[in-house]
Design a protein around this motif. Structure first.
Motif, PDB file in Angstrom:
ATOM      1  N   ALA A 201       0.813  -1.211   0.000  1.00  0.00           N
ATOM      2  CA  ALA A 201       0.000   0.000   0.000  1.00  0.00           C
ATOM      3  C   ALA A 201       0.856   1.274   0.000  1.00  0.00           C
ATOM      4  N   VAL A 202       1.907   1.287   0.800  1.00  0.00           N
ATOM      5  CA  VAL A 202       2.752   2.493   0.873  1.00  0.00           C
ATOM      6  C   VAL A 202       3.436   2.787  -0.466  1.00  0.00           C
ATOM      7  N   PRO A 203       4.068   1.796  -1.134  1.00  0.00           N
ATOM      8  CA  PRO A 203       4.608   2.093  -2.468  1.00  0.00           C
ATOM      9  C   PRO A 203       3.556   2.558  -3.463  1.00  0.00           C
ATOM     10  N   MET A 204       2.336   2.015  -3.389  1.00  0.00           N
ATOM     11  CA  MET A 204       1.273   2.464  -4.289  1.00  0.00           C
ATOM     12  C   MET A 204       0.968   3.946  -4.086  1.00  0.00           C
ATOM     13  N   CYS A 205       0.883   4.366  -2.831  1.00  0.00           N
ATOM     14  CA  CYS A 205       0.618   5.780  -2.544  1.00  0.00           C
ATOM     15  C   CYS A 205       1.776   6.667  -3.012  1.00  0.00           C
ATOM     16  N   LEU A 206       3.006   6.211  -2.782  1.00  0.00           N
ATOM     17  CA  LEU A 206       4.167   6.987  -3.215  1.00  0.00           C
ATOM     18  C   LEU A 206       4.241   7.067  -4.744  1.00  0.00           C
ATOM     19  N   LEU A 207       3.910   5.971  -5.419  1.00  0.00           N
ATOM     20  CA  LEU A 207       3.910   5.982  -6.879  1.00  0.00           C
ATOM     21  C   LEU A 207       2.815   6.892  -7.422  1.00  0.00           C
ATOM     22  N   TYR A 208       1.703   6.962  -6.726  1.00  0.00           N
ATOM     23  CA  TYR A 208       0.632   7.882  -7.139  1.00  0.00           C
ATOM     24  C   TYR A 208       1.106   9.331  -7.041  1.00  0.00           C
ATOM     25  N   GLU A 209       1.796   9.648  -5.958  1.00  0.00           N
ATOM     26  CA  GLU A 209       2.337  11.002  -5.807  1.00  0.00           C
ATOM     27  C   GLU A 209       3.377  11.290  -6.883  1.00  0.00           C
ATOM     28  N   ALA A 210       4.219  10.298  -7.189  1.00  0.00           N
ATOM     29  CA  ALA A 210       5.198  10.482  -8.259  1.00  0.00           C
ATOM     30  C   ALA A 210       4.506  10.713  -9.593  1.00  0.00           C
ATOM     31  N   GLY A 211       3.404  10.003  -9.838  1.00  0.00           N
ATOM     32  CA  GLY A 211       2.643  10.217 -11.065  1.00  0.00           C
ATOM     33  C   GLY A 211       2.058  11.607 -11.148  1.00  0.00           C
ATOM     34  N   LEU A 212       1.580  12.138 -10.023  1.00  0.00           N
ATOM     35  CA  LEU A 212       1.054  13.506 -10.006  1.00  0.00           C
ATOM     36  C   LEU A 212       2.143  14.526 -10.353  1.00  0.00           C
TER      37      LEU A 212
END
Length: 233
Positions: A201-212
């Motif tokens: 879950a934490v990498p998914m959230c971090l990857l979402y922020e990187a995508g933004l």
């Protein structure tokens, strides 16, 4: 044809060295480390001890040849693209490949150890685990695909913004839903322990922020690079 040849060449080379047996042993290492001392995997089929290592070798050969396969795909598509489209598409192809391989590596080196240790600790002491090699291969493929696709989140965010499906501001407002969705997905994919869920879950959230972050930059550059069109199109 060149992509198929690259895959076939990688398969033959891997089959000759280090061989399908050592490759499967390396893939099974996280599980073997979690099993009780002296426990081994089993093969219930007649030709399973031969076919499953061959499938694993083919999987590794495809991952080795993947950059060249994607390059051939790019070389086929690129002549039909505008210059600004080439500048956008090529980084997307490279980044998506890197992220997929990172997802697979993260699954193998970090997640598998926790998953198999949890399963072994949870199993009753009266049971001697003896996983089937074909079932293990199916499980590994499923997990690799799940984590590989999950690590493509930045690409999805960038494409949504680039093609005008949704804006960066709306994606920022959707953060709470994304966080909840990330933990729901991780709860389904990983074993029911808190540590494993956080590991996905934490990498998914971090990857979402990187995508933004990347979508904001790419979207601005893309608008500046688009050619002007006449009122008649």
């Amino acid at each position: 044809m060149r992509a198929l040849f690259a895959f076939a060449a990688a398969f033959v080379l891997l089959f000759l060295w280090p061989g399908s047996g050592p490759i499967y042993d390396y893939l099974a290492a996280p599980l073997m480390q979690a099993l009780p001392e002296g426990a081994k995997m089993i093969a219930t089929g007649v030709i399973t001890p031969f076919m499953v290592p061959m499938k694993v070798t083919a999987l590794v050969a495809f991952m080795v040849a993947l950059p060249y396969v994607l390059y051939q795909t790019w070389a086929f598509v690129a002549p039909g693209l505008y210059e600004h489209e080439k500048k956008f598409a090529l980084p997307i192809v490279v980044l998506s490949t890197v992220l997929f391989l990172l997802g697979v590596a993260f699954c193998y080196y970090f997640v598998f150890g926790k998953v198999f240790a949890f399963i072994n600790d949870f199993a009753p002491k009266s049971i001697t685990p003896a996983p089937d090699i074909e079932a293990y291969f199916s499980f590994v493929i499923t997990m690799f695909l799940a984590f590989g696709v999950t690590f493509e989140i930045p690409i999805v965010v960038i494409l949504l913004v680039r093609f005008g499906v949704v804006g960066v501001d709306k994606l920022k407002d959707a953060r709470p839903y994304v966080i909840v969705g990330a933990f729901v997905v991780s709860a389904v994919v990983t074993p029911p322990d808190v540590l494993s869920q956080f590991m996905l879950a934490v990498p998914m959230c971090l990857l979402y922020e990187a995508g933004l972050f990347l979508a904001r930059f790419v979207g601005t550059r893309a608008k500046a690079a688009e050619p002007e069109r006449s009122p008649l199109g």
